[in-house]
Design an enzyme around this catalytic site. Structure first.
Site, PDB file in Angstrom:
ATOM      1  N   ASP A  90       0.854  -1.188   0.000  1.00 16.83           N
ATOM      2  CA  ASP A  90       0.000   0.000   0.000  1.00 16.83           C
ATOM      3  C   ASP A  90       0.892   1.242   0.000  1.00 16.83           C
ATOM      4  O   ASP A  90       1.653   1.474   0.933  1.00 16.83           O
ATOM      5  CB  ASP A  90      -0.889  -0.020   1.251  1.00 16.83           C
ATOM      6  CG  ASP A  90      -1.875   1.146   1.259  1.00 16.83           C
ATOM      7  OD1 ASP A  90      -1.678   2.124   0.496  1.00 16.83           O
ATOM      8  OD2 ASP A  90      -2.837   1.069   2.038  1.00 16.83           O
ATOM      9  N   MET A  91       0.791   2.026  -1.058  1.00 22.12           N
ATOM     10  CA  MET A  91       1.678   3.188  -1.233  1.00 22.12           C
ATOM     11  C   MET A  91       1.322   4.362  -0.324  1.00 22.12           C
ATOM     12  O   MET A  91       2.011   5.386  -0.353  1.00 22.12           O
ATOM     13  CB  MET A  91       1.664   3.639  -2.696  1.00 22.12           C
ATOM     14  CG  MET A  91       2.280   2.652  -3.652  1.00 22.12           C
ATOM     15  SD  MET A  91       4.026   2.403  -3.306  1.00 22.12           S
ATOM     16  CE  MET A  91       4.017   0.718  -2.818  1.00 22.12           C
ATOM     17  N   ASN A 117       3.840   4.172 -11.566  1.00 17.44           N
ATOM     18  CA  ASN A 117       2.594   4.428 -12.305  1.00 17.44           C
ATOM     19  C   ASN A 117       1.363   4.514 -11.414  1.00 17.44           C
ATOM     20  O   ASN A 117       0.335   5.029 -11.847  1.00 17.44           O
ATOM     21  CB  ASN A 117       2.450   3.300 -13.344  1.00 17.44           C
ATOM     22  CG  ASN A 117       1.034   3.110 -13.801  1.00 17.44           C
ATOM     23  OD1 ASN A 117       0.575   3.792 -14.711  1.00 17.44           O
ATOM     24  ND2 ASN A 117       0.301   2.206 -13.155  1.00 17.44           N
ATOM     25  N   SER A 169       0.842  13.350 -16.051  1.00 17.96           N
ATOM     26  CA  SER A 169      -0.437  13.631 -16.682  1.00 17.96           C
ATOM     27  C   SER A 169      -0.433  15.064 -17.196  1.00 17.96           C
ATOM     28  O   SER A 169       0.374  15.884 -16.753  1.00 17.96           O
ATOM     29  CB  SER A 169      -1.497  13.471 -15.604  1.00 17.96           C
ATOM     30  OG  SER A 169      -2.707  14.086 -15.972  1.00 17.96           O
ATOM     31  N   TYR A 182      -5.168  15.992  -7.029  1.00 14.70           N
ATOM     32  CA  TYR A 182      -4.428  15.134  -7.963  1.00 14.70           C
ATOM     33  C   TYR A 182      -3.404  15.971  -8.743  1.00 14.70           C
ATOM     34  O   TYR A 182      -2.228  15.613  -8.855  1.00 14.70           O
ATOM     35  CB  TYR A 182      -5.445  14.482  -8.897  1.00 14.70           C
ATOM     36  CG  TYR A 182      -4.892  13.723 -10.081  1.00 14.70           C
ATOM     37  CD1 TYR A 182      -4.159  12.552  -9.909  1.00 14.70           C
ATOM     38  CD2 TYR A 182      -5.135  14.162 -11.384  1.00 14.70           C
ATOM     39  CE1 TYR A 182      -3.685  11.845 -11.004  1.00 14.70           C
ATOM     40  CE2 TYR A 182      -4.666  13.457 -12.487  1.00 14.70           C
ATOM     41  CZ  TYR A 182      -3.942  12.310 -12.301  1.00 14.70           C
ATOM     42  OH  TYR A 182      -3.472  11.618 -13.381  1.00 14.70           O
ATOM     43  N   LYS A 186       0.741  15.840  -9.101  1.00 20.09           N
ATOM     44  CA  LYS A 186       1.407  15.616 -10.390  1.00 20.09           C
ATOM     45  C   LYS A 186       2.366  16.768 -10.745  1.00 20.09           C
ATOM     46  O   LYS A 186       3.446  16.526 -11.273  1.00 20.09           O
ATOM     47  CB  LYS A 186       0.377  15.413 -11.504  1.00 20.09           C
ATOM     48  CG  LYS A 186      -0.358  14.064 -11.446  1.00 20.09           C
ATOM     49  CD  LYS A 186       0.576  12.871 -11.686  1.00 20.09           C
ATOM     50  CE  LYS A 186      -0.199  11.577 -11.888  1.00 20.09           C
ATOM     51  NZ  LYS A 186       0.652  10.375 -11.841  1.00 20.09           N
ATOM     52  N   TYR A 216      -6.198  11.907 -21.731  1.00 21.68           N
ATOM     53  CA  TYR A 216      -7.301  11.114 -21.178  1.00 21.68           C
ATOM     54  C   TYR A 216      -7.249   9.696 -21.755  1.00 21.68           C
ATOM     55  O   TYR A 216      -7.310   9.511 -22.960  1.00 21.68           O
ATOM     56  CB  TYR A 216      -8.604  11.839 -21.533  1.00 21.68           C
ATOM     57  CG  TYR A 216      -9.887  11.209 -21.059  1.00 21.68           C
ATOM     58  CD1 TYR A 216      -9.948  10.412 -19.916  1.00 21.68           C
ATOM     59  CD2 TYR A 216     -11.079  11.446 -21.756  1.00 21.68           C
ATOM     60  CE1 TYR A 216     -11.152   9.869 -19.500  1.00 21.68           C
ATOM     61  CE2 TYR A 216     -12.281  10.918 -21.342  1.00 21.68           C
ATOM     62  CZ  TYR A 216     -12.317  10.116 -20.218  1.00 21.68           C
ATOM     63  OH  TYR A 216     -13.503   9.586 -19.810  1.00 21.68           O
ATOM     64  N   ASP A 218      -8.483   5.457 -21.640  1.00 23.09           N
ATOM     65  CA  ASP A 218      -9.730   4.732 -21.363  1.00 23.09           C
ATOM     66  C   ASP A 218      -9.649   3.655 -20.274  1.00 23.09           C
ATOM     67  O   ASP A 218     -10.191   2.563 -20.433  1.00 23.09           O
ATOM     68  CB  ASP A 218     -10.272   4.127 -22.671  1.00 23.09           C
ATOM     69  CG  ASP A 218      -9.389   2.986 -23.194  1.00 23.09           C
ATOM     70  OD1 ASP A 218      -8.337   2.692 -22.589  1.00 23.09           O
ATOM     71  OD2 ASP A 218      -9.763   2.371 -24.213  1.00 23.09           O
TER      72      ASP A 218
HETATM   73  N1  LIG Z   1      -6.418   7.172 -17.133  1.00 23.95           N
HETATM   74  C1  LIG Z   1      -6.179   8.432 -17.458  1.00 23.95           C
HETATM   75  O1  LIG Z   1      -6.990   9.118 -18.084  1.00 23.95           O
HETATM   76  C2  LIG Z   1      -4.869   9.065 -17.062  1.00 23.95           C
HETATM   77  C3  LIG Z   1      -4.579  10.344 -17.553  1.00 23.95           C
HETATM   78  C4  LIG Z   1      -3.366  10.934 -17.229  1.00 23.95           C
HETATM   79  C5  LIG Z   1      -2.474  10.254 -16.419  1.00 23.95           C
HETATM   80  N2  LIG Z   1      -2.783   9.032 -15.929  1.00 23.95           N
HETATM   81  C6  LIG Z   1      -1.816   8.397 -15.042  1.00 23.95           C
HETATM   82  O2  LIG Z   1      -1.586   7.063 -15.441  1.00 23.95           O
HETATM   83  C7  LIG Z   1      -1.293   6.261 -14.305  1.00 23.95           C
HETATM   84  C8  LIG Z   1      -2.211   5.058 -14.278  1.00 23.95           C
HETATM   85  O3  LIG Z   1      -3.563   5.499 -14.261  1.00 23.95           O
HETATM   86  P1  LIG Z   1      -4.768   4.488 -14.480  1.00 23.95           P
HETATM   87  O4  LIG Z   1      -5.873   5.254 -15.119  1.00 23.95           O
HETATM   88  O5  LIG Z   1      -4.273   3.251 -15.109  1.00 23.95           O
HETATM   89  O6  LIG Z   1      -5.197   4.200 -12.965  1.00 23.95           O
HETATM   90  P2  LIG Z   1      -6.062   2.989 -12.357  1.00 23.95           P
HETATM   91  O7  LIG Z   1      -6.627   2.149 -13.433  1.00 23.95           O
HETATM   92  O8  LIG Z   1      -6.969   3.579 -11.353  1.00 23.95           O
HETATM   93  O9  LIG Z   1      -4.967   2.118 -11.609  1.00 23.95           O
HETATM   94  C9  LIG Z   1      -4.331   2.615 -10.474  1.00 23.95           C
HETATM   95  C10 LIG Z   1      -3.425   1.563  -9.912  1.00 23.95           C
HETATM   96  O10 LIG Z   1      -2.823   2.074  -8.717  1.00 23.95           O
HETATM   97  C11 LIG Z   1      -3.063   1.153  -7.651  1.00 23.95           C
HETATM   98  N3  LIG Z   1      -3.190   1.874  -6.390  1.00 23.95           N
HETATM   99  C12 LIG Z   1      -4.138   2.783  -6.042  1.00 23.95           C
HETATM  100  N4  LIG Z   1      -3.955   3.191  -4.773  1.00 23.95           N
HETATM  101  C13 LIG Z   1      -2.869   2.521  -4.308  1.00 23.95           C
HETATM  102  C14 LIG Z   1      -2.208   2.475  -3.051  1.00 23.95           C
HETATM  103  N5  LIG Z   1      -2.620   3.209  -2.023  1.00 23.95           N
HETATM  104  N6  LIG Z   1      -1.146   1.661  -2.942  1.00 23.95           N
HETATM  105  C15 LIG Z   1      -0.733   0.896  -3.961  1.00 23.95           C
HETATM  106  N7  LIG Z   1      -1.311   0.876  -5.166  1.00 23.95           N
HETATM  107  C16 LIG Z   1      -2.376   1.689  -5.323  1.00 23.95           C
HETATM  108  C17 LIG Z   1      -4.329   0.412  -8.038  1.00 23.95           C
HETATM  109  O11 LIG Z   1      -4.355  -0.885  -7.477  1.00 23.95           O
HETATM  110  P3  LIG Z   1      -5.062  -1.323  -6.105  1.00 23.95           P
HETATM  111  O12 LIG Z   1      -6.379  -0.617  -6.055  1.00 23.95           O
HETATM  112  O13 LIG Z   1      -5.156  -2.796  -6.246  1.00 23.95           O
HETATM  113  O14 LIG Z   1      -4.128  -0.912  -5.024  1.00 23.95           O
HETATM  114  C18 LIG Z   1      -4.161   0.285  -9.540  1.00 23.95           C
HETATM  115  O15 LIG Z   1      -3.369  -0.822  -9.862  1.00 23.95           O
HETATM  116  C19 LIG Z   1      -1.432   7.181 -13.099  1.00 23.95           C
HETATM  117  O16 LIG Z   1      -0.186   7.670 -12.708  1.00 23.95           O
HETATM  118  C20 LIG Z   1      -2.307   8.296 -13.631  1.00 23.95           C
HETATM  119  O17 LIG Z   1      -2.118   9.485 -12.920  1.00 23.95           O
HETATM  120  C21 LIG Z   1      -3.955   8.426 -16.236  1.00 23.95           C
END
Ligand SMILES: NC(=O)c1ccc[n+]([C@@H]2O[C@H](COP(=O)([O-])OP(=O)(O)OC[C@H]3O[C@@H](n4cnc5c(N)ncnc54)[C@H](OP(=O)(O)O)[C@@H]3O)[C@@H](O)[C@H]2O)c1
Ligand SMILES: *[C@@H]1O[C@H](CO)[C@@H](O)[C@H](O)[C@H]1NC(C)=O
Length: 290
Positions: A90-91, A117, A169, A182, A186, A216, A218
């Site tokens: 847990d981060m 990530n 992001s 958030y 970042k 953004y 998906d």
């Molecule tokens: N999706 C977008 O539109 C978007 C846009 C810009 C940037 N990003 C960046 O891309 C990266 C990935 O985003 P995503 O959309 O793939 O996110 P996501 O699907 O919500 O996945 C987040 C991951 O982080 C883990 N996590 C969350 N809280 C945690 C904690 N306290 N300790 C350890 N692990 C934790 C989650 O796993 P558990 O819940 O199992 O812990 C999950 O594996 C992030 O850095 C995000 O800021 C995403």
């Protein structure tokens, strides 16, 4: 006219030079490499793990949900990973973050690519009303754990000639209304990695840092929290993951994905900040956030 033609020719030459001076990516660059991907139980992190797996890397995935991680490990093995393991962590617990690197070292005997990530926090999108607990939690999970992991991995990465990728992001570079906590994390993340990158270079420490600037994407979490609230279209997470992996392995300074829809707003930000603010306003359906 003549000067336009000269300018055109000059641009073509510059473009060709840029294009051919880029090292090209090949899958052998990844074969057998030792990789830790955080936040890989779902979303972009999960896709990054699969991409490394497909190219025969040794993959360690980590997040909080053990059951999901077990499934991801199985799929990594099916895809052709040299090895695949998971570590539950847990981060929001910085001791646990620091320990991850030692645990990865004992699993793999070293580390070549650290892919940071994960993203978390106690609240979703919504107006900022000054909730300090949510802010502290976001800064811990989305910034300080990244710093801890980076500090803990410096020696092992220097030993292996490894690299760090930090996933950021557009919210780390542009105003991001209704996600203030958030965006704060970042922006700070970008400050940390861009300063550290240059400092390491000046100290003659060969440790490349790639910052991935994403639009953004998906993933389930993003779509669930933004669907119907923004006019932007989400880009595919698997292609996004592939660009991040390539950029990291090629030791690029930055990755922009999707390229033009991140690059153009960033250029506008500096040239026409008022116009940028207007365009951001246009892409949010404000009523849906209140
Ligand atoms: N999706 C977008 O539109 C978007 C846009 C810009 C940037 N990003 C960046 O891309 C990266 C990935 O985003 P995503 O959309 O793939 O996110 P996501 O699907 O919500 O996945 C987040 C991951 O982080 C883990 N996590 C969350 N809280 C945690 C904690 N306290 N300790 C350890 N692990 C934790 C989650 O796993 P558990 O819940 O199992 O812990 C999950 O594996 C992030 O850095 C995000 O800021 C995403
Ligand atoms: C944080 O993690 C460490 C190491 O895994 C553990 O010993 C400690 O109990 C955890 N702290 C909390 C508050 O869960």
């Amino acid at each position: 006219m003549a000067s336009l033609r000269i300018l055109g020719a000059l641009l073509a030459v510059l473009w060709a030079y840029y294009f051919y001076s880029q090292e090209t990516f090949s899958e052998d660059m990844v074969q057998g490499k030792r990789v830790l991907v955080t936040g890989s139980s779902t979303g972009i992190g999960e896709q990054i793990a699969y991409d490394f797996a497909r190219m025969g890397a040794q993959v360690v995935v980590t997040a909080r949900r053990e059951k999901r991680l077990q499934e991801v490990v199985q799929k990594c093995l099916d895809l052709g990973a040299s090895s695949a393991h998971y570590l539950v962590s847990d981060m929001s617990n910085l001791t646990s973050a620091r320990n991850l690197i030692e645990e990865t070292k004992s699993l793999l005997g070293g580390l070549d690519h650290l892919i940071l990530n994960h993203v978390g926090g106690t609240i979703g999108v919504g107006p900022f009303h000054g909730d300090m607990d949510a802010m502290m939690n976001s800064l811990t999970v989305n910034l300080l754990s990244y710093v801890e992991l980076t500090v803990a991995a410096l020696d092992v990465l220097r030993e292996s000639g490894g690299t760090i990728v930090a996933v950021s992001s557009m919210c780390g570079r542009l105003p991001c209304p209704f996600s203030v906590w958030y965006s704060t994390a970042k922006f700070a993340l970008e400050g940390f990695y861009c300063s550290l990158r240059t400092e390491l270079r000046l100290r003659k420490v060969d440790l490349p840092i790639t910052v991935a600037v994403l639009g953004y994407i998906d993933t389930d979490t993003a779509v669930q929290s933004m669907d119907g609230k923004v006019t932007m279209v989400a880009s595919p997470k698997d292609e996004c993951a592939r660009e991040i992996v390539k950029g990291g392995v090629l030791r690029q300074r930055e990755v922009f994905y999707p390229y033009w829809s991140t690059k153009i707003p960033l250029l506008l930000r500096d040239l026409m900040p008022g116009c940028m603010d207007y365009l951001i306003g246009r892409s949010y359906v404000v009523d849906k956030f209140l």
